[in-house]
Scaffold this motif. Structure first.
Motif, PDB file in Angstrom:
ATOM      1  N   ALA A  94     -29.373  31.698  25.405  1.00 15.02           N
ATOM      2  CA  ALA A  94     -28.563  32.676  24.673  1.00 15.02           C
ATOM      3  C   ALA A  94     -28.128  32.095  23.334  1.00 15.02           C
ATOM      4  N   ARG A  95     -27.789  30.824  23.330  1.00 19.98           N
ATOM      5  CA  ARG A  95     -27.354  30.164  22.091  1.00 19.98           C
ATOM      6  C   ARG A  95     -28.457  30.240  21.031  1.00 19.98           C
ATOM      7  N   ALA A  96     -29.675  29.864  21.410  1.00 21.57           N
ATOM      8  CA  ALA A  96     -30.787  29.881  20.457  1.00 21.57           C
ATOM      9  C   ALA A  96     -31.127  31.313  20.033  1.00 21.57           C
ATOM     10  N   LEU A  97     -31.117  32.219  20.978  1.00 18.79           N
ATOM     11  CA  LEU A  97     -31.442  33.609  20.686  1.00 18.79           C
ATOM     12  C   LEU A  97     -30.437  34.210  19.706  1.00 18.79           C
ATOM     13  N   LEU A  98     -29.159  34.002  19.969  1.00 25.37           N
ATOM     14  CA  LEU A  98     -28.128  34.555  19.085  1.00 25.37           C
ATOM     15  C   LEU A  98     -28.113  33.861  17.730  1.00 25.37           C
ATOM     16  N   SER A  99     -28.427  32.572  17.704  1.00 29.34           N
ATOM     17  CA  SER A  99     -28.485  31.851  16.426  1.00 29.34           C
ATOM     18  C   SER A  99     -29.601  32.380  15.539  1.00 29.34           C
ATOM     19  N   ALA A 100     -30.705  32.782  16.146  1.00 26.84           N
ATOM     20  CA  ALA A 100     -31.846  33.273  15.385  1.00 26.84           C
ATOM     21  C   ALA A 100     -31.735  34.759  15.042  1.00 26.84           C
ATOM     22  N   ALA A 101     -30.823  35.454  15.686  1.00 29.51           N
ATOM     23  CA  ALA A 101     -30.691  36.906  15.484  1.00 29.51           C
ATOM     24  C   ALA A 101     -30.157  37.220  14.102  1.00 29.51           C
ATOM     25  N   LYS A 102     -30.546  38.361  13.613  1.00 30.42           N
ATOM     26  CA  LYS A 102     -30.066  38.850  12.320  1.00 30.42           C
ATOM     27  C   LYS A 102     -29.429  40.220  12.535  1.00 30.42           C
ATOM     28  N   PRO A 103     -28.180  40.219  13.053  1.00 32.16           N
ATOM     29  CA  PRO A 103     -27.526  41.504  13.333  1.00 32.16           C
ATOM     30  C   PRO A 103     -27.243  42.285  12.059  1.00 32.16           C
ATOM     31  N   SER A 104     -27.128  43.576  12.230  1.00 31.62           N
ATOM     32  CA  SER A 104     -26.783  44.419  11.098  1.00 31.62           C
ATOM     33  C   SER A 104     -25.372  44.075  10.640  1.00 31.62           C
ATOM     34  N   THR A 105     -25.172  44.095   9.344  1.00 30.44           N
ATOM     35  CA  THR A 105     -23.847  43.808   8.793  1.00 30.44           C
ATOM     36  C   THR A 105     -23.496  44.910   7.811  1.00 30.44           C
ATOM     37  N   PRO A 106     -22.274  45.295   7.757  1.00 33.92           N
ATOM     38  CA  PRO A 106     -21.225  44.883   8.676  1.00 33.92           C
ATOM     39  C   PRO A 106     -21.496  45.461  10.067  1.00 33.92           C
ATOM     40  N   ALA A 107     -20.864  44.849  11.043  1.00 32.09           N
ATOM     41  CA  ALA A 107     -21.042  45.320  12.417  1.00 32.09           C
ATOM     42  C   ALA A 107     -20.560  46.762  12.515  1.00 32.09           C
ATOM     43  N   PRO A 108     -21.394  47.648  13.022  1.00 28.46           N
ATOM     44  CA  PRO A 108     -20.979  49.051  13.120  1.00 28.46           C
ATOM     45  C   PRO A 108     -20.002  49.244  14.272  1.00 28.46           C
ATOM     46  N   PHE A 109     -19.194  50.275  14.154  1.00 26.25           N
ATOM     47  CA  PHE A 109     -18.367  50.662  15.285  1.00 26.25           C
ATOM     48  C   PHE A 109     -19.266  51.433  16.234  1.00 26.25           C
ATOM     49  N   ILE A 110     -19.303  51.004  17.473  1.00 28.38           N
ATOM     50  CA  ILE A 110     -20.124  51.680  18.480  1.00 28.38           C
ATOM     51  C   ILE A 110     -19.185  52.111  19.596  1.00 28.38           C
ATOM     52  N   SER A 111     -18.982  53.408  19.720  1.00 25.53           N
ATOM     53  CA  SER A 111     -18.079  53.909  20.747  1.00 25.53           C
ATOM     54  C   SER A 111     -18.820  54.099  22.067  1.00 25.53           C
ATOM     55  N   VAL A 112     -18.062  54.218  23.137  1.00 26.48           N
ATOM     56  CA  VAL A 112     -18.645  54.487  24.444  1.00 26.48           C
ATOM     57  C   VAL A 112     -19.439  55.793  24.386  1.00 26.48           C
ATOM     58  N   ALA A 113     -18.967  56.757  23.624  1.00 26.47           N
ATOM     59  CA  ALA A 113     -19.669  58.038  23.505  1.00 26.47           C
ATOM     60  C   ALA A 113     -21.048  57.875  22.867  1.00 26.47           C
ATOM     61  N   ASP A 114     -21.234  56.806  22.082  1.00 28.38           N
ATOM     62  CA  ASP A 114     -22.531  56.540  21.469  1.00 28.38           C
ATOM     63  C   ASP A 114     -23.541  56.007  22.482  1.00 28.38           C
ATOM     64  N   ASN A 115     -23.074  55.598  23.642  1.00 26.75           N
ATOM     65  CA  ASN A 115     -23.918  55.019  24.690  1.00 26.75           C
ATOM     66  C   ASN A 115     -23.699  55.771  25.998  1.00 26.75           C
ATOM     67  N   PRO A 116     -24.092  57.037  26.039  1.00 25.65           N
ATOM     68  CA  PRO A 116     -23.821  57.817  27.258  1.00 25.65           C
ATOM     69  C   PRO A 116     -24.610  57.289  28.454  1.00 25.65           C
ATOM     70  N   ILE A 117     -24.074  57.565  29.611  1.00 24.70           N
ATOM     71  CA  ILE A 117     -24.758  57.221  30.854  1.00 24.70           C
ATOM     72  C   ILE A 117     -25.970  58.139  30.977  1.00 24.70           C
ATOM     73  N   PRO A 118     -27.131  57.581  31.303  1.00 20.31           N
ATOM     74  CA  PRO A 118     -28.328  58.422  31.429  1.00 20.31           C
ATOM     75  C   PRO A 118     -28.124  59.543  32.452  1.00 20.31           C
ATOM     76  N   LYS A 119     -28.689  60.689  32.171  1.00 21.92           N
ATOM     77  CA  LYS A 119     -28.534  61.873  33.026  1.00 21.92           C
ATOM     78  C   LYS A 119     -29.759  62.118  33.904  1.00 21.92           C
ATOM     79  N   THR A 120     -30.632  61.148  34.040  1.00 20.99           N
ATOM     80  CA  THR A 120     -31.811  61.324  34.882  1.00 20.99           C
ATOM     81  C   THR A 120     -31.394  61.392  36.352  1.00 20.99           C
ATOM     82  N   ALA A 121     -32.242  61.979  37.169  1.00 25.83           N
ATOM     83  CA  ALA A 121     -31.965  62.066  38.605  1.00 25.83           C
ATOM     84  C   ALA A 121     -31.821  60.673  39.218  1.00 25.83           C
ATOM     85  N   LEU A 122     -32.658  59.738  38.784  1.00 22.63           N
ATOM     86  CA  LEU A 122     -32.578  58.378  39.319  1.00 22.63           C
ATOM     87  C   LEU A 122     -31.259  57.716  38.932  1.00 22.63           C
TER      88      LEU A 122
END
Length: 178
Positions: free
Chosen positions: A18-46
């Protein structure tokens, strides 16, 4: 979404550290606000079937932890690893089932670690469409991806590779402990 099960279900290999992976990552800046509503629970039958199953099997604090892991993980994926393209449904299944082996009942059923037993249990639950929670089943590749991620979700290695969905489950689990 890709029709390639290797990508769709998160089998793409990524760095285990995780350390190496996060060190190499290039996240978007500035960090966006991501609300729970932006990540809804999938509505599939499964997803709905596994949500009902998890609610019935997990203590409420563990179920809530599982939902936090889902929301934290998707925020991490979208902000830090936008090229990871496995389905939200696959990740949701991983999150809901990642601690299924840690219930008192399941801990008393085996001498396996809760991760291994939970991964094997999740594999069966995902492929068994009988019972009170509906008949939606996961394709074998998806069920195996979820099982592997669960088995390895506490296996914090500094060498080698892990699946993308497994790595995200590890990262979000660390954040979701609070």
């Amino acid at each position: 979404m890709s029709s390639n099960p290797e990508i769709e279900y998160g089998f793409t290999p990524v760095i285990s550290s995780a350390r190496a992976l996060l060190s190499a990552a290039k996240p978007s800046t500035p960090a966006p606000f991501i609300s729970v509503a932006d990540n809804p629970i999938p509505k599939t039958a499964l997803a709905q079937r596994i949500d009902l199953y998890a609610r019935s099997q997990l203590p409420e604090p563990t179920y809530n932890h599982s939902l936090r892991v889902y929301h934290y993980g998707l925020a991490i994926k979208r902000h830090v690893f936008p090229s990871w393209s496995f389905t939200d449904e696959t990740y949701f299944l991983c999150c809901l089932l990642h601690d299924i082996g840690s219930t008192e009942e399941n801990l008393n059923k085996t001498k396996l670690s809760f991760e291994f037993y939970g991964g094997l249990l999740a594999l069966g639950v995902l492929q068994d469409g009988t019972g009170p929670f509906g008949n939606a089943v996961a394709p074998r590749d998806q069920a195996e991806s979820v099982a592997e991620a669960i088995i390895r979700h506490q296996d914090l290695c500094e060498e080698g590779k892990i699946t993308a969905v497994g790595q995200l489950l590890q990262l979000a689990t660390i954040f979701g402990k609070s």
